[in-house]
Enzyme design. Structure first.
Site, PDB file in Angstrom:
ATOM      1  N   HIS A  50       0.772  -1.150   0.005  1.00  0.00           N
ATOM      2  CA  HIS A  50       0.139  -0.049   0.165  1.00  0.00           C
ATOM      3  C   HIS A  50       0.838   1.096  -0.065  1.00  0.00           C
ATOM      4  O   HIS A  50       2.001   1.010   0.335  1.00  0.00           O
ATOM      5  CB  HIS A  50      -0.667  -0.043   1.247  1.00  0.00           C
ATOM      6  CG  HIS A  50      -1.992  -0.902   1.197  1.00  0.00           C
ATOM      7  ND1 HIS A  50      -2.859  -0.851   2.268  1.00  0.00           N
ATOM      8  CD2 HIS A  50      -2.376  -2.045   0.225  1.00  0.00           C
ATOM      9  CE1 HIS A  50      -3.987  -1.892   1.888  1.00  0.00           C
ATOM     10  NE2 HIS A  50      -3.612  -2.462   0.580  1.00  0.00           N
ATOM     11  N   GLU A  52       1.195   3.765   2.073  1.00  0.00           N
ATOM     12  CA  GLU A  52       1.852   4.083   3.355  1.00  0.00           C
ATOM     13  C   GLU A  52       3.048   3.118   3.595  1.00  0.00           C
ATOM     14  O   GLU A  52       3.956   3.466   4.133  1.00  0.00           O
ATOM     15  CB  GLU A  52       0.900   3.968   4.501  1.00  0.00           C
ATOM     16  CG  GLU A  52      -0.395   5.022   4.531  1.00  0.00           C
ATOM     17  CD  GLU A  52      -1.624   4.521   3.657  1.00  0.00           C
ATOM     18  OE1 GLU A  52      -2.645   4.994   3.618  1.00  0.00           O
ATOM     19  OE2 GLU A  52      -1.393   3.373   2.782  1.00  0.00           O
ATOM     20  N   SER A  77      -7.719   7.554   3.645  1.00  0.00           N
ATOM     21  CA  SER A  77      -7.567   6.908   5.132  1.00  0.00           C
ATOM     22  C   SER A  77      -6.782   5.719   4.906  1.00  0.00           C
ATOM     23  O   SER A  77      -7.236   4.687   4.094  1.00  0.00           O
ATOM     24  CB  SER A  77      -8.971   6.788   5.639  1.00  0.00           C
ATOM     25  OG  SER A  77      -8.946   6.622   6.867  1.00  0.00           O
ATOM     26  N   CYS A  79      -5.739   1.760   5.798  1.00  0.00           N
ATOM     27  CA  CYS A  79      -6.485   0.320   6.179  1.00  0.00           C
ATOM     28  C   CYS A  79      -5.910   0.025   7.670  1.00  0.00           C
ATOM     29  O   CYS A  79      -4.933   0.492   8.034  1.00  0.00           O
ATOM     30  CB  CYS A  79      -6.130  -0.320   4.889  1.00  0.00           C
ATOM     31  SG  CYS A  79      -4.406  -1.306   5.113  1.00  0.00           S
ATOM     32  N   CYS A  82      -2.173  -0.439   7.436  1.00  0.00           N
ATOM     33  CA  CYS A  82      -1.102   0.519   7.473  1.00  0.00           C
ATOM     34  C   CYS A  82      -1.197   1.377   8.751  1.00  0.00           C
ATOM     35  O   CYS A  82      -0.172   1.932   9.471  1.00  0.00           O
ATOM     36  CB  CYS A  82      -1.644   1.355   6.282  1.00  0.00           C
ATOM     37  SG  CYS A  82      -0.980   0.852   4.821  1.00  0.00           S
TER      38      CYS A  82
END
Length: 145
Positions: A50, A52, A77, A79, A82
């Site tokens: 992801h 992040e 936002s 998950c 992350c």
């Protein structure tokens, strides 16, 4: 959106241009970007890459004090995975571009003392909305639905 939010947005655009999911992130320490990344699950065939996670990976190995003085910017936002990394490294603040297309774990982070700012930036919202409408199965795969 400030320069760091803009840098995260550019990362999201980069992912989209590579055929990936348009989410970008940057890790900022003392006013400098020390790591940037974007969702590369599609591009790398990864289960966990992801935006992040990519930004943290690209920041490289850092001392715990660096993370505790950093801010993570992300266009969507985070998950649960992350959010767990944010907690693990004790990153005290997260700035989120939008949390309408995916509510993520902002409440979870706040309950654990992380400062969370949700900007509801229209460009982040529009990019994700278009992507989800165009590639619903890919989006479902990314969020494990």
């Amino acid at each position: 959106m400030d320069e760091f939010g803009e840098a995260a947005f550019v990362e999201a655009e980069r992912s989209l241009s590579e055929g990936g999911i348009p989410i970008g992130s940057v890790l900022v320490w003392k006013g400098q970007i020390i790591g940037s990344g974007h969702n590369r699950r599609v591009q790398k065939g990864s289960a966990i890459l992801h935006a992040e996670m990519d930004a943290l990976e690209n920041a490289g190995r850092r001392s715990a004090s660096v993370y505790r003085e950093s801010v993570l910017y992300t266009t969507l936002s985070p998950c649960p995975m992350c959010a767990g990394a944010i907690l693990l490294y004790q990153i005290p603040k997260v700035v989120i571009g939008e949390a309408q297309n995916f509510k993520g774990e902002a409440t979870f982070l706040r309950k654990r003392g992380i400062m969370v700012d949700i900007l509801e930036e229209h460009r982040c919202l529009e990019m994700m909305t278009r992507f989800i409408d165009s590639f619903p199965e890919l989006w479902k795969e990314d969020i494990s639905v």
